[in-house]
Write a protein that holds these residues in place. Sequence first.
Motif, PDB file in Angstrom:
ATOM      1  N   PHE A 247      11.409  -2.612  -6.229  1.00 38.79           N
ATOM      2  CA  PHE A 247      10.385  -2.855  -7.240  1.00 38.79           C
ATOM      3  C   PHE A 247       8.993  -2.832  -6.618  1.00 38.79           C
ATOM      4  O   PHE A 247       8.811  -3.152  -5.439  1.00 38.79           O
ATOM      5  CB  PHE A 247      10.585  -4.233  -7.902  1.00 38.79           C
ATOM      6  CG  PHE A 247      11.865  -4.362  -8.672  1.00 38.79           C
ATOM      7  CD1 PHE A 247      11.963  -3.900  -9.978  1.00 38.79           C
ATOM      8  CD2 PHE A 247      12.982  -4.947  -8.091  1.00 38.79           C
ATOM      9  CE1 PHE A 247      13.152  -4.026 -10.692  1.00 38.79           C
ATOM     10  CE2 PHE A 247      14.171  -5.078  -8.795  1.00 38.79           C
ATOM     11  CZ  PHE A 247      14.248  -4.609 -10.097  1.00 38.79           C
ATOM     12  N   GLY A 248       8.002  -2.486  -7.454  1.00 37.55           N
ATOM     13  CA  GLY A 248       6.618  -2.657  -7.076  1.00 37.55           C
ATOM     14  C   GLY A 248       6.225  -4.115  -7.259  1.00 37.55           C
ATOM     15  O   GLY A 248       6.938  -4.886  -7.903  1.00 37.55           O
ATOM     16  N   TYR A 249       5.068  -4.492  -6.739  1.00 39.36           N
ATOM     17  CA  TYR A 249       4.632  -5.886  -6.791  1.00 39.36           C
ATOM     18  C   TYR A 249       4.055  -6.289  -8.149  1.00 39.36           C
ATOM     19  O   TYR A 249       3.623  -7.427  -8.311  1.00 39.36           O
ATOM     20  CB  TYR A 249       3.598  -6.151  -5.696  1.00 39.36           C
ATOM     21  CG  TYR A 249       4.212  -6.312  -4.329  1.00 39.36           C
ATOM     22  CD1 TYR A 249       4.586  -7.554  -3.843  1.00 39.36           C
ATOM     23  CD2 TYR A 249       4.429  -5.204  -3.511  1.00 39.36           C
ATOM     24  CE1 TYR A 249       5.143  -7.714  -2.591  1.00 39.36           C
ATOM     25  CE2 TYR A 249       4.987  -5.346  -2.246  1.00 39.36           C
ATOM     26  CZ  TYR A 249       5.346  -6.603  -1.784  1.00 39.36           C
ATOM     27  OH  TYR A 249       5.905  -6.740  -0.542  1.00 39.36           O
TER      28      TYR A 249
ATOM     29  N   GLN B 245       0.812  -1.212   0.000  1.00 38.28           N
ATOM     30  CA  GLN B 245       0.000   0.000   0.000  1.00 38.28           C
ATOM     31  C   GLN B 245       0.853   1.273   0.000  1.00 38.28           C
ATOM     32  O   GLN B 245       1.933   1.310   0.585  1.00 38.28           O
ATOM     33  CB  GLN B 245      -0.923   0.020   1.227  1.00 38.28           C
ATOM     34  CG  GLN B 245      -1.917  -1.128   1.289  1.00 38.28           C
ATOM     35  CD  GLN B 245      -1.349  -2.319   2.020  1.00 38.28           C
ATOM     36  OE1 GLN B 245      -0.143  -2.388   2.296  1.00 38.28           O
ATOM     37  NE2 GLN B 245      -2.208  -3.276   2.346  1.00 38.28           N
ATOM     38  N   GLU B 246       0.319   2.307  -0.624  1.00 40.10           N
ATOM     39  CA  GLU B 246       0.975   3.617  -0.665  1.00 40.10           C
ATOM     40  C   GLU B 246       1.266   4.119   0.748  1.00 40.10           C
ATOM     41  O   GLU B 246       2.296   4.766   0.994  1.00 40.10           O
ATOM     42  CB  GLU B 246       0.062   4.610  -1.404  1.00 40.10           C
ATOM     43  CG  GLU B 246       0.532   6.052  -1.413  1.00 40.10           C
ATOM     44  CD  GLU B 246       1.707   6.302  -2.348  1.00 40.10           C
ATOM     45  OE1 GLU B 246       2.314   7.386  -2.246  1.00 40.10           O
ATOM     46  OE2 GLU B 246       2.000   5.416  -3.178  1.00 40.10           O
ATOM     47  N   SER B 247       0.371   3.822   1.678  1.00 39.46           N
ATOM     48  CA  SER B 247       0.528   4.293   3.056  1.00 39.46           C
ATOM     49  C   SER B 247       1.740   3.669   3.756  1.00 39.46           C
ATOM     50  O   SER B 247       2.136   4.127   4.830  1.00 39.46           O
ATOM     51  CB  SER B 247      -0.742   3.971   3.866  1.00 39.46           C
ATOM     52  OG  SER B 247      -0.989   2.579   3.889  1.00 39.46           O
TER      53      SER B 247
ATOM     54  N   PRO C 180       5.873  -0.162  -2.076  1.00 41.94           N
ATOM     55  CA  PRO C 180       5.245   0.887  -2.889  1.00 41.94           C
ATOM     56  C   PRO C 180       6.273   1.785  -3.562  1.00 41.94           C
ATOM     57  O   PRO C 180       7.417   1.898  -3.102  1.00 41.94           O
ATOM     58  CB  PRO C 180       4.410   1.666  -1.872  1.00 41.94           C
ATOM     59  CG  PRO C 180       5.075   1.409  -0.556  1.00 41.94           C
ATOM     60  CD  PRO C 180       5.634   0.023  -0.635  1.00 41.94           C
ATOM     61  N   LYS C 181       5.853   2.424  -4.625  1.00 44.75           N
ATOM     62  CA  LYS C 181       6.726   3.334  -5.374  1.00 44.75           C
ATOM     63  C   LYS C 181       7.091   4.537  -4.507  1.00 44.75           C
ATOM     64  O   LYS C 181       6.316   4.990  -3.678  1.00 44.75           O
ATOM     65  CB  LYS C 181       6.013   3.795  -6.656  1.00 44.75           C
ATOM     66  CG  LYS C 181       6.881   4.602  -7.593  1.00 44.75           C
ATOM     67  CD  LYS C 181       6.140   4.904  -8.885  1.00 44.75           C
ATOM     68  CE  LYS C 181       6.935   5.807  -9.811  1.00 44.75           C
ATOM     69  NZ  LYS C 181       8.235   5.247 -10.173  1.00 44.75           N
TER      70      LYS C 181
END
Length: 436
Positions: A384-386, A340-342, A366-367
Amino acid sequence: MKQKKILIISYYWPPAGGPGVQRWLKFVKYLPEFGWEPTVFIPENPSYPIVDETLQKDVPVNLKMIKTKIWEPYQLAEKFGKDNKKFKAGQFDVGENQSWKAKLSIFVRGNFFIPDARVFWVKPSAEFLEKYLKANHYDALVTTGPPHSLHLIGLGLKKKLPNLKWIADFRDPWTEISYYKHLKLTKFADKKHRNLEAEVFKNADITLATSYTDAENFRKKGANAFCITNGFDLEVGSQKSEVGSKNFTTKFTLSYVGVLEQLRNPEILWETLDNLVQENDEFAKDFELKFVGRLDDKILKKIENSSLKNNLNNLGYQTHDVALSEMQNSSVLLMTNFPQESSKGIIPGKIFEYLATGKTILSFGPKDADVEKILSETKAGKHFGYDEKENIKNFIVETYQNWKSGNLNKNAENIEQFSRKNLTQKLVDLMNKQLF
């Protein structure tokens, strides 16, 4: 010059295992070198999810310790099964994977034990320490959480002793932590959590965060917040290890060290590795997937049912010393964060010990995460992102080819800033500037 005195309230302390113990264990180790004499206040009878007796050797021989008894419901809940033990360690299933016992435990924990199940230690500790602090002078008080109940001890003491200089150290966020939304909170419980968090931020003289993003978020909520990350002590097993050590491994070994639960499971990585093992006989012969720590049963079962089963080396939980040695006996070190971004502000403590080995780091999360910033700054690996399957595959293939040619572990840069001693110096400078 007379040393200043600092009282540290912590739940986790050796023989407790895991990364949460080491932050203040290491600060305590180096504080006397910078003119501060520490005292540590801990529970006499805690219920630790992980025990590591080897960490006892890092406790200074002359350290002053204060202990009082604690009652916590985990001591009863553990009798009801494995789910409660996992939950105490910060792991729990989500969605369809949850048993009814797990759902009930999570609901009770989030709504009845606010902020957490160690809340019953708050009142007796505050009463005991109020008397102790009136009889013994200390220049500063530290509460470190989670468990965030310990910050309520600091809050109570600050209200009784307003001249007390209080530092609230958040190793993880409170209401912004990724699993907060899974706690099945009622509106009343959510409001109580947030109001208590706001009171801590308002009253603490200094709020410490372990990531840049968390510090910024805390400042937005009214805290006088600063970031001091976790770090490393440059010890691998019983041997001193120079930064960037280039021990060559006989296998191309990708290692995960620590606890891996479903919320941070990089399924895309297992799929990518599974494909590579099936496509490339040479890679299949050279590759080893190693786990050192607690691996979720469902993740283990999925790997064992894939082509990776012949490459799997699952060592289970090991002491910290052994875990450090296994890091060094690896080619690539794996780190995962919540997607998650959070969660971009979470910096797992293991990244710093990973950095100290000089090994290549493969990270998921997350990025624009804080971890990505550290890896970019130190040139120690890739984040990396998922959902970046092709990029992940290219990275693994390139890294494998570098390993084959003996050019894998290039020295990282700029990592001395994360040594425990340098971080303690940063802490002392911050206290001297902000508190006096």
